[in-house]
Design a protein around this motif. Structure first.
Motif, PDB file in Angstrom:
ATOM      1  N   PRO A  66       0.833  -1.211   0.000  1.00  0.00           N
ATOM      2  CA  PRO A  66       0.000   0.000   0.000  1.00  0.00           C
ATOM      3  C   PRO A  66       0.862   1.254   0.000  1.00  0.00           C
ATOM      4  CG  PRO A  66      -0.691  -1.523   1.723  1.00  0.00           C
ATOM      5  CD  PRO A  66       0.584  -2.064   1.154  1.00  0.00           C
ATOM      6  N   ILE A  67       0.400   2.271  -0.698  1.00  0.00           N
ATOM      7  CA  ILE A  67       1.074   3.570  -0.731  1.00  0.00           C
ATOM      8  C   ILE A  67       0.523   4.392   0.435  1.00  0.00           C
ATOM      9  CG2 ILE A  67       1.481   5.654  -2.083  1.00  0.00           C
ATOM     10  CD1 ILE A  67       2.655   3.130  -3.396  1.00  0.00           C
ATOM     11  N   ALA A  68       1.384   4.727   1.384  1.00  0.00           N
ATOM     12  CA  ALA A  68       0.965   5.519   2.544  1.00  0.00           C
ATOM     13  C   ALA A  68       0.911   6.991   2.172  1.00  0.00           C
ATOM     14  CB  ALA A  68       1.936   5.302   3.702  1.00  0.00           C
ATOM     15  N   GLY A  69      -0.018   7.700   2.784  1.00  0.00           N
ATOM     16  CA  GLY A  69      -0.127   9.127   2.534  1.00  0.00           C
ATOM     17  C   GLY A  69      -1.097   9.793   3.477  1.00  0.00           C
ATOM     18  N   LYS A  70      -1.494  10.994   3.092  1.00  0.00           N
ATOM     19  CA  LYS A  70      -2.423  11.809   3.880  1.00  0.00           C
ATOM     20  C   LYS A  70      -3.593  12.221   3.007  1.00  0.00           C
ATOM     21  CE  LYS A  70       0.189  12.793   7.641  1.00  0.00           C
ATOM     22  NZ  LYS A  70      -0.204  12.428   8.977  1.00  0.00           N
ATOM     23  N   VAL A  71      -4.770  12.302   3.614  1.00  0.00           N
ATOM     24  CA  VAL A  71      -5.951  12.842   2.949  1.00  0.00           C
ATOM     25  C   VAL A  71      -6.158  14.262   3.462  1.00  0.00           C
ATOM     26  CG1 VAL A  71      -8.426  12.608   2.584  1.00  0.00           C
ATOM     27  CG2 VAL A  71      -7.003  10.565   2.738  1.00  0.00           C
ATOM     28  N   PHE A  72      -6.201  15.195   2.516  1.00  0.00           N
ATOM     29  CA  PHE A  72      -6.417  16.605   2.852  1.00  0.00           C
ATOM     30  C   PHE A  72      -7.782  17.047   2.356  1.00  0.00           C
ATOM     31  CE2 PHE A  72      -1.681  16.512   2.221  1.00  0.00           C
ATOM     32  CZ  PHE A  72      -1.350  16.722   3.548  1.00  0.00           C
ATOM     33  N   ARG A  73      -8.399  17.943   3.097  1.00  0.00           N
ATOM     34  CA  ARG A  73      -9.662  18.569   2.692  1.00  0.00           C
ATOM     35  C   ARG A  73      -9.334  19.919   2.078  1.00  0.00           C
ATOM     36  NH1 ARG A  73     -13.771  15.692   4.690  1.00  0.00           N
ATOM     37  NH2 ARG A  73     -13.333  14.299   6.429  1.00  0.00           N
ATOM     38  N   LEU A  74      -9.713  20.087   0.806  1.00  0.00           N
ATOM     39  CA  LEU A  74      -9.403  21.302   0.063  1.00  0.00           C
ATOM     40  C   LEU A  74     -10.674  21.936  -0.469  1.00  0.00           C
ATOM     41  CD1 LEU A  74      -6.461  20.022  -2.199  1.00  0.00           C
ATOM     42  CD2 LEU A  74      -6.289  21.120   0.027  1.00  0.00           C
ATOM     43  N   THR A  75     -10.608  23.231  -0.706  1.00  0.00           N
ATOM     44  CA  THR A  75     -11.674  23.904  -1.437  1.00  0.00           C
ATOM     45  C   THR A  75     -11.476  23.615  -2.927  1.00  0.00           C
ATOM     46  OG1 THR A  75     -10.416  25.926  -1.804  1.00  0.00           O
ATOM     47  CG2 THR A  75     -11.692  25.787   0.276  1.00  0.00           C
ATOM     48  N   ALA A  76     -12.476  23.927  -3.734  1.00  0.00           N
ATOM     49  CA  ALA A  76     -12.354  23.751  -5.184  1.00  0.00           C
ATOM     50  C   ALA A  76     -11.197  24.601  -5.730  1.00  0.00           C
ATOM     51  CB  ALA A  76     -13.661  24.107  -5.876  1.00  0.00           C
ATOM     52  N   ASP A  77     -11.024  25.814  -5.202  1.00  0.00           N
ATOM     53  CA  ASP A  77      -9.925  26.678  -5.640  1.00  0.00           C
ATOM     54  C   ASP A  77      -8.566  26.078  -5.263  1.00  0.00           C
ATOM     55  OD1 ASP A  77     -11.644  28.524  -6.780  1.00  0.00           O
ATOM     56  OD2 ASP A  77     -11.569  29.898  -5.069  1.00  0.00           O
ATOM     57  N   GLU A  78      -8.477  25.482  -4.078  1.00  0.00           N
ATOM     58  CA  GLU A  78      -7.226  24.858  -3.662  1.00  0.00           C
ATOM     59  C   GLU A  78      -6.921  23.622  -4.517  1.00  0.00           C
ATOM     60  OE1 GLU A  78      -6.971  26.139   1.032  1.00  0.00           O
ATOM     61  OE2 GLU A  78      -8.205  24.414   0.468  1.00  0.00           O
ATOM     62  N   LEU A  79      -7.957  22.861  -4.876  1.00  0.00           N
ATOM     63  CA  LEU A  79      -7.738  21.710  -5.753  1.00  0.00           C
ATOM     64  C   LEU A  79      -7.227  22.174  -7.114  1.00  0.00           C
ATOM     65  CD1 LEU A  79      -7.901  18.635  -5.981  1.00  0.00           C
ATOM     66  CD2 LEU A  79     -10.247  18.912  -6.802  1.00  0.00           C
ATOM     67  N   ALA A  80      -7.756  23.279  -7.622  1.00  0.00           N
ATOM     68  CA  ALA A  80      -7.264  23.846  -8.881  1.00  0.00           C
ATOM     69  C   ALA A  80      -5.806  24.280  -8.737  1.00  0.00           C
ATOM     70  CB  ALA A  80      -8.134  25.023  -9.316  1.00  0.00           C
ATOM     71  N   ALA A  81      -5.433  24.820  -7.573  1.00  0.00           N
ATOM     72  CA  ALA A  81      -4.043  25.205  -7.327  1.00  0.00           C
ATOM     73  C   ALA A  81      -3.145  23.965  -7.283  1.00  0.00           C
ATOM     74  CB  ALA A  81      -3.927  25.992  -6.027  1.00  0.00           C
TER      75      ALA A  81
END
Length: 109
Positions: A66-81
């Protein structure tokens, strides 16, 4: 609306978060199955400035741990960034995580 983004690489770096989103992100540990991580060479000067690293990880389909990582909560603008930061080296897909959550993840283009 909140977007979930799974990060296994440089989006976890404070310098990248500050330059891309203007803030530090809180993330939850998770993992992704069905991919393997490879290294790719980064040439985009803006990405190099933000991460300070010339070689980044990229995911390709495959059998591996499995690839370990983090789940982040972003706004639509942050996802575009994040799309801009990941540049032409990556494409964004939605994938199921080990926790059962579905999140966006960047894989090798």
């Amino acid at each position: 609306m909140t977007e979930l983004l799974f990060s296994y690489g440089t989006l976890q770096l404070e310098s990248v978060q500050l330059s891309s989103f203007g803030r530090l992100l809180d993330g939850e540990d998770d993992a992704l199955h069905g991919f393997v991580a490879i290294e790719i060479q980064i040439r985009d000067p803006a990405v190099l400035d933000a991460s300070g690293i010339e070689t980044h990880l990229a995911l390709v389909p495959g059998d591996g741990p499995p690839i370990a990582g983090k789940v982040f909560r972003l706004t639509a603008d942050e996802l575009a960034a994040a799309d801009i930061y990941e540049s032409e080296n990556y494409r964004r897909i939605e994938a199921p995580l080990a926790s059962g959550t579905r999140a966006w993840v960047y894989v090798k283009a």
